[in-house]
Design a protein around this motif. Sequence first.
Motif, PDB file in Angstrom:
ATOM      1  N   ARG A  71       0.858  -1.185   0.000  1.00  0.00           N
ATOM      2  CA  ARG A  71       0.000   0.000   0.000  1.00  0.00           C
ATOM      3  C   ARG A  71       0.893   1.233   0.000  1.00  0.00           C
ATOM      4  N   LEU A  72       0.608   2.134  -0.939  1.00  0.00           N
ATOM      5  CA  LEU A  72       1.403   3.347  -1.062  1.00  0.00           C
ATOM      6  C   LEU A  72       0.513   4.449  -1.623  1.00  0.00           C
ATOM      7  N   ASP A  73       0.314   5.512  -0.870  1.00  0.00           N
ATOM      8  CA  ASP A  73      -0.463   6.679  -1.298  1.00  0.00           C
ATOM      9  C   ASP A  73      -1.871   6.320  -1.763  1.00  0.00           C
ATOM     10  N   GLY A  74      -2.553   5.472  -1.036  1.00  0.00           N
ATOM     11  CA  GLY A  74      -3.933   5.119  -1.353  1.00  0.00           C
ATOM     12  C   GLY A  74      -4.099   4.099  -2.462  1.00  0.00           C
ATOM     13  N   VAL A  75      -2.981   3.575  -2.979  1.00  0.00           N
ATOM     14  CA  VAL A  75      -3.046   2.556  -4.034  1.00  0.00           C
ATOM     15  C   VAL A  75      -2.445   1.263  -3.496  1.00  0.00           C
ATOM     16  N   CYS A  76      -3.198   0.202  -3.601  1.00  0.00           N
ATOM     17  CA  CYS A  76      -2.734  -1.109  -3.168  1.00  0.00           C
ATOM     18  C   CYS A  76      -2.316  -1.893  -4.407  1.00  0.00           C
ATOM     19  N   THR A  77      -1.066  -2.263  -4.481  1.00  0.00           N
ATOM     20  CA  THR A  77      -0.552  -3.057  -5.586  1.00  0.00           C
ATOM     21  C   THR A  77      -0.473  -4.508  -5.137  1.00  0.00           C
ATOM     22  N   VAL A  78      -1.177  -5.366  -5.856  1.00  0.00           N
ATOM     23  CA  VAL A  78      -1.218  -6.787  -5.535  1.00  0.00           C
ATOM     24  C   VAL A  78      -0.448  -7.533  -6.618  1.00  0.00           C
ATOM     25  N   VAL A  79       0.519  -8.335  -6.218  1.00  0.00           N
ATOM     26  CA  VAL A  79       1.303  -9.150  -7.148  1.00  0.00           C
ATOM     27  C   VAL A  79       1.099 -10.611  -6.762  1.00  0.00           C
ATOM     28  N   ALA A  80       0.748 -11.425  -7.755  1.00  0.00           N
ATOM     29  CA  ALA A  80       0.498 -12.842  -7.484  1.00  0.00           C
ATOM     30  C   ALA A  80       1.109 -13.695  -8.577  1.00  0.00           C
ATOM     31  N   MET A  81       1.375 -14.928  -8.219  1.00  0.00           N
ATOM     32  CA  MET A  81       1.824 -15.918  -9.185  1.00  0.00           C
ATOM     33  C   MET A  81       0.586 -16.713  -9.599  1.00  0.00           C
ATOM     34  N   VAL A  82       0.289 -16.735 -10.910  1.00  0.00           N
ATOM     35  CA  VAL A  82      -0.898 -17.409 -11.420  1.00  0.00           C
ATOM     36  C   VAL A  82      -0.457 -18.547 -12.328  1.00  0.00           C
ATOM     37  N   THR A  83      -0.914 -19.733 -12.017  1.00  0.00           N
ATOM     38  CA  THR A  83      -0.545 -20.921 -12.778  1.00  0.00           C
ATOM     39  C   THR A  83      -1.314 -20.956 -14.097  1.00  0.00           C
ATOM     40  N   PRO A  84      -0.622 -21.229 -15.201  1.00  0.00           N
ATOM     41  CA  PRO A  84      -1.325 -21.377 -16.477  1.00  0.00           C
ATOM     42  C   PRO A  84      -2.316 -22.531 -16.388  1.00  0.00           C
ATOM     43  N   GLU A  85      -3.491 -22.358 -16.999  1.00  0.00           N
ATOM     44  CA  GLU A  85      -4.572 -23.343 -16.858  1.00  0.00           C
ATOM     45  C   GLU A  85      -4.211 -24.694 -17.450  1.00  0.00           C
ATOM     46  N   HIS A  86      -3.591 -24.708 -18.608  1.00  0.00           N
ATOM     47  CA  HIS A  86      -3.318 -25.967 -19.285  1.00  0.00           C
ATOM     48  C   HIS A  86      -1.899 -26.477 -19.081  1.00  0.00           C
ATOM     49  N   LYS A  87      -1.077 -25.711 -18.385  1.00  0.00           N
ATOM     50  CA  LYS A  87       0.314 -26.103 -18.168  1.00  0.00           C
ATOM     51  C   LYS A  87       0.630 -25.996 -16.685  1.00  0.00           C
ATOM     52  N   VAL A  88      -0.009 -26.812 -15.890  1.00  0.00           N
ATOM     53  CA  VAL A  88       0.109 -26.677 -14.443  1.00  0.00           C
ATOM     54  C   VAL A  88       1.508 -26.962 -13.914  1.00  0.00           C
ATOM     55  N   THR A  89       2.337 -27.631 -14.687  1.00  0.00           N
ATOM     56  CA  THR A  89       3.703 -27.871 -14.240  1.00  0.00           C
ATOM     57  C   THR A  89       4.657 -26.783 -14.711  1.00  0.00           C
ATOM     58  N   SER A  90       4.173 -25.826 -15.507  1.00  0.00           N
ATOM     59  CA  SER A  90       4.998 -24.725 -15.986  1.00  0.00           C
ATOM     60  C   SER A  90       5.229 -23.706 -14.881  1.00  0.00           C
ATOM     61  N   THR A  91       6.181 -22.837 -15.109  1.00  0.00           N
ATOM     62  CA  THR A  91       6.445 -21.745 -14.181  1.00  0.00           C
ATOM     63  C   THR A  91       5.240 -20.808 -14.180  1.00  0.00           C
ATOM     64  N   PRO A  92       4.750 -20.414 -13.019  1.00  0.00           N
ATOM     65  CA  PRO A  92       3.579 -19.525 -12.976  1.00  0.00           C
ATOM     66  C   PRO A  92       3.892 -18.138 -13.539  1.00  0.00           C
ATOM     67  N   TYR A  93       2.849 -17.482 -13.997  1.00  0.00           N
ATOM     68  CA  TYR A  93       2.965 -16.125 -14.527  1.00  0.00           C
ATOM     69  C   TYR A  93       2.825 -15.117 -13.396  1.00  0.00           C
ATOM     70  N   THR A  94       3.523 -14.015 -13.510  1.00  0.00           N
ATOM     71  CA  THR A  94       3.427 -12.937 -12.542  1.00  0.00           C
ATOM     72  C   THR A  94       2.354 -11.964 -13.005  1.00  0.00           C
ATOM     73  N   VAL A  95       1.376 -11.713 -12.153  1.00  0.00           N
ATOM     74  CA  VAL A  95       0.276 -10.811 -12.477  1.00  0.00           C
ATOM     75  C   VAL A  95       0.245  -9.699 -11.438  1.00  0.00           C
ATOM     76  N   GLU A  96       0.040  -8.468 -11.917  1.00  0.00           N
ATOM     77  CA  GLU A  96      -0.008  -7.308 -11.030  1.00  0.00           C
ATOM     78  C   GLU A  96      -1.328  -6.576 -11.223  1.00  0.00           C
ATOM     79  N   VAL A  97      -1.980  -6.263 -10.121  1.00  0.00           N
ATOM     80  CA  VAL A  97      -3.221  -5.492 -10.131  1.00  0.00           C
ATOM     81  C   VAL A  97      -3.039  -4.316  -9.182  1.00  0.00           C
ATOM     82  N   ALA A  98      -3.405  -3.117  -9.633  1.00  0.00           N
ATOM     83  CA  ALA A  98      -3.363  -1.933  -8.786  1.00  0.00           C
ATOM     84  C   ALA A  98      -4.787  -1.499  -8.481  1.00  0.00           C
TER      85      ALA A  98
END
Length: 149
Positions: A71-98
């Motif tokens: 949280r910084l100046d009223g904005v919450c930045t959320v970063v998560a690792m999201v597993t690809p749907e069809h490649k569950v053994t692959s490296t997860p993707y990094t997703v950022e939401v503000a």
Amino acid sequence: MSAYKRRINVLLDGFQKATAENIPFVDFEALQEFYEKHPDYVSSEVRGAKNRRAMRHEYSSDAVGWVQLRRLDGVCTVVAMVTPEHKVTSTPYTVEVAVKESEEDGTEILHCQCKDCAASKGSCKHGLALISWLMKTSSQPSVTSTQCY
């Protein structure tokens, strides 16, 4: 390789581990405003089927892992690792939401970006999965709030 990729399951500088108690509250109205303001998410390719698949409970709850926020100046930045749907053994993707948090105006999703997948330039389902996870998790009642009999 993105800067996030090298730090899987390690907190980024200034971030803290996300829990159900500290994630930003995201409701359906915030999602609707996000769709209206970001034309990438309402293109003809993703308007119906892909959005519904990406936001279904089975995918978002299983795919989203290792969530952290800052949280910084009223904005919450959320970063998560999201597993690809069809490649569950692959490296997860990094997703950022503000998410902009305001007492008067409620919450507003400022941006959502997947850092690693091929569809990240436009809109991708991994971002929608994280937004769906935020909606579901932030709207759940507290584990200590039980109904009295």
